[in-house]
Design an enzyme around this catalytic site. Structure first.
Site, PDB file in Angstrom:
ATOM      1  N   LYS A 280      -3.675  -8.421   1.899  1.00 25.72           N
ATOM      2  CA  LYS A 280      -4.399  -8.313   3.162  1.00 25.72           C
ATOM      3  C   LYS A 280      -5.404  -9.453   3.283  1.00 25.72           C
ATOM      4  O   LYS A 280      -5.871  -9.969   2.274  1.00 25.72           O
ATOM      5  CB  LYS A 280      -5.170  -6.985   3.208  1.00 25.72           C
ATOM      6  N   ARG A 354       3.840   4.986   2.812  1.00 28.47           N
ATOM      7  CA  ARG A 354       5.111   5.714   2.988  1.00 28.47           C
ATOM      8  C   ARG A 354       5.897   5.776   1.689  1.00 28.47           C
ATOM      9  O   ARG A 354       6.671   6.700   1.468  1.00 28.47           O
ATOM     10  CB  ARG A 354       5.910   5.061   4.134  1.00 28.47           C
TER      11      ARG A 354
HETATM   12  N1  BES Z   1      -3.665   1.579   4.793  1.00 25.65           N
HETATM   13  C1  BES Z   1      -2.969   0.729   5.682  1.00 25.65           C
HETATM   14  C2  BES Z   1      -3.113   1.171   7.142  1.00 25.65           C
HETATM   15  C3  BES Z   1      -4.424   0.864   7.800  1.00 25.65           C
HETATM   16  C4  BES Z   1      -4.762  -0.424   8.145  1.00 25.65           C
HETATM   17  C5  BES Z   1      -5.272   1.883   8.139  1.00 25.65           C
HETATM   18  C6  BES Z   1      -5.964  -0.677   8.787  1.00 25.65           C
HETATM   19  C7  BES Z   1      -6.466   1.636   8.798  1.00 25.65           C
HETATM   20  C8  BES Z   1      -6.804   0.352   9.117  1.00 25.65           C
HETATM   21  C9  BES Z   1      -1.477   0.724   5.363  1.00 25.65           C
HETATM   22  O1  BES Z   1      -1.167   0.842   4.014  1.00 25.65           O
HETATM   23  C10 BES Z   1      -0.930  -0.584   5.817  1.00 25.65           C
HETATM   24  O2  BES Z   1      -1.313  -1.581   5.273  1.00 25.65           O
HETATM   25  N2  BES Z   1      -0.063  -0.552   6.825  1.00 25.65           N
HETATM   26  C11 BES Z   1       0.505  -1.731   7.363  1.00 25.65           C
HETATM   27  C12 BES Z   1       1.968  -1.499   7.572  1.00 25.65           C
HETATM   28  C13 BES Z   1       2.727  -2.731   7.943  1.00 25.65           C
HETATM   29  C14 BES Z   1       2.777  -3.685   6.764  1.00 25.65           C
HETATM   30  C15 BES Z   1       4.114  -2.339   8.367  1.00 25.65           C
HETATM   31  C16 BES Z   1      -0.193  -2.015   8.693  1.00 25.65           C
HETATM   32  O3  BES Z   1      -0.442  -1.079   9.442  1.00 25.65           O
HETATM   33  O4  BES Z   1      -0.518  -3.171   8.944  1.00 25.65           O
HETATM   34 MN    MN Z   2      -1.131  -1.027   3.033  1.00 26.37          MN
END
Ligand code: BES
Ligand code: MN
Ligand code: ZN
Length: 496
Positions: A280, A354
């Protein structure tokens, strides 16, 4: 905090602070009028002088009002009388408790619980008052070298109800709300703890201590056992971390019929989400310590359920791990076999929630559950879709979705039902494995739910995406404890 319920005339209350509402346009609420009469029109004078106009979010504190036996009177703006609904009511409670905290009052009597609210009974108003007050007095200073506040704290709150006949209903609601507030507080504490403290092992220890103190059954599985079970997706996420993963199971066996099918709650417990090799960006990455708020809400709800002694069987399941990059970490393109036997091509290691949930959902089959609800900070797309007000709700069974929507409305911890149509499954195609772990960017929260659905074929299942509702950012950064209130309400209805 100690709560009691009373009815009777407000002008006779000996208390540290009387809390009353004023509508916009300087209109006193019914209790405020009683107090005004006892104080020979003093409140009306204050309004006439223009010191308070009843706007929502504003307050005026009066000291030593003659004719009243209370030390203080707090006037709380309610906004327009015509627009007095649930949100305005909660806002008035929140505004009042914030102002009250700044005083030296150690006890107070709230005359907001006797306001008229369309289609809402005394129980709702009392419950919301208790939850709002407990939320307002909450502080997380466990990690400060010394506590920030030295002021005398509010210890006793009396909630005023309109009629004598409402007292019993109010008392029952207050007791229920206190149990829920305990669960909310636990969920907030766990969410707010930094990831170097709140590790998978820490969550497991927390579950064990809940079991010990509240008569629950707890079981914690480690890496070896997860391997034996074939949880290849969960283990793939855990690979990059020095902190070993845990599968935490908590059971409340409360049903009158011992072998009654349980409701299973599954909470995402990513104690820190760096994204893994699909790292990230740095901005606000600290907030990924909140990526275990689903798990926290499950533990919090289990606590509330135990305190309420619900006559229902409930199982809490928490897959807990960090998501870290490293020499041993899972890589984009890696293919893993899940406990269900389905293979998954991990195209993005940041879609890890997931991956841990799918194996936990397969694990849940062993309980032959009446229903399974998973709770997860699953997608950024959910925040874009619904913002920070409603939790996203998906389900493979419409009646279960309806139950959860109603529980959200009743507890004012609302969820919104989104579609899970087969058409969205098209996005989940892999050239090399059965499915990829990511779908399209479009409808990202839905395609994430579609992925989970493939592992929830053998029972009624719902998924709550709490990415937008589990915590607040900015100056009020911190965990909210949502959706403990929704879940507690859902389970209470199921037990009735
Ligand atoms: N924990 C995150 C989701 C999230 C991001 C919650 C920002 C709250 C604020 C999750 O694990 C994630 O990183 N999801 C990705 C999925 C994508 C790579 C398909 C996302 O939402 O960017
Ligand atoms: Mn994630
Ligand atoms: Zn995550």
């Amino acid at each position: 905090m100690e709560f009691s319920i009373k009815s009777g005339s407000p002008e006779k209350q000996r208390t540290g602070c009387v809390v009353v509402g004023v509508f916009e346009g300087r209109k006193l609420s019914a209790s405020a009028r009683d107090i005004d009469r006892a104080a020979k029109g003093f409140l009306s004078d204050v309004l006439r002088r223009g010191d308070h106009d009843g706007k929502a979010g504003t307050t005026v504190l009066l000291h030593c009002v003659t004719g009243l036996p209370s030390d203080r009177v707090l006037l709380v703006g309610l906004g327009k009388e015509r627009e007095m609904g649930e949100s305005a009511y909660r806002r008035a409670i929140d505004t009042a408790i914030k102002a009250l905290r700044a005083t030296g009052a150690t006890d107070a009597t709230f005359y907001l619980t006797d306001l008229g609210l369309r289609k809402r009974d005394t129980a709702f108003k009392v419950e919301q008052a208790v939850l709002g007050i407990m939320e307002g007095v909450y502080r997380f200073d466990r990690m400060k070298s010394k506590p920030a506040e030295t002021k005398r704290a509010l210890r006793k709150v009396t909630l005023h109800v309109a009629r004598r006949g409402d007292i019993a209903e109010g008392e029952a609601a207050a007791a229920r709300a206190m149990a829920i507030a305990e669960g909310v507080r636990l969920a907030r504490d766990l969410g707010n703890l930094p990831a170097n403290v709140c590790t998978p092992a820490y969550l497991a220890g927390e579950a064990e201590s809940l079991a010990k103190h509240h008569g629950l059954h707890c079981e914690v599985l480690g890496e070896k056992e997860l391997e034996k079970l074939g949880m290849g997706a969960f283990l793939a996420v855990a690979r990059g971390s020095r902190q070993p993963p845990r599968l935490i199971v908590l059971e409340h066996r409360g049903a009158r019929k011992k072998d009654e099918a349980p409701v299973v709650l599954v909470g995402k417990g990513v104690t820190f989400d760096t994204g893994g090799i699909s790292l990230k960006p740095a901005a606000e990455m600290d907030e990924m310590k909140f990526d275990m708020c689903g798990a926290a809400s499950v533990l919090g709800t289990m606590k509330a359920v135990a305190l309420m002694k619900l006559p229902l069987n409930v199982v809490g399941v928490v897959p807990a791990t960090e998501n870290m990059p490293g020499g041993n970490a899972v890589k984009p393109g890696d293919i893993v076999t899940t406990m269900s036997g389905q293979t998954v091509e991990i195209l993005n290691t940041d879609a890890e929630g997931r991956l841990i949930l799918c194996d936990a959902l397969t694990w849940a089959e062993r309980y032959k559950p009446a229903a399974v609800v998973d709770i997860a900070t699953l997608t950024g797309a959910m925040v874009i879709a619904l913002g920070h007000v409603a939790t996203g709700l998906f389900a493979n069974t419409d009646s279960l979705a309806r139950e959860l929507v109603q529980a959200g409305e009743a507890s004012w911890d609302r969820a919104w039902h989104l579609p899970l149509w087969d058409d969205y499954q098209e996005a989940l195609k892999s050239n090399f494995a059965d499915i990829p772990n990511i779908g399209s960017r479009a409808g990202g929260a839905i395609t994430a739910a579609c992925f989970l659905e493939r592992f929830a074929k053998s029972y009624p299942w719902a998924h709550l995406d709490i990415a937008g509702t589990a915590w607040k950012s900015g100056t009020e950064k911190g965990a909210t404890g949502r959706p403990v209130a929704l879940l507690a309400n859902f389970l209470t209805r199921r037990s009735a």
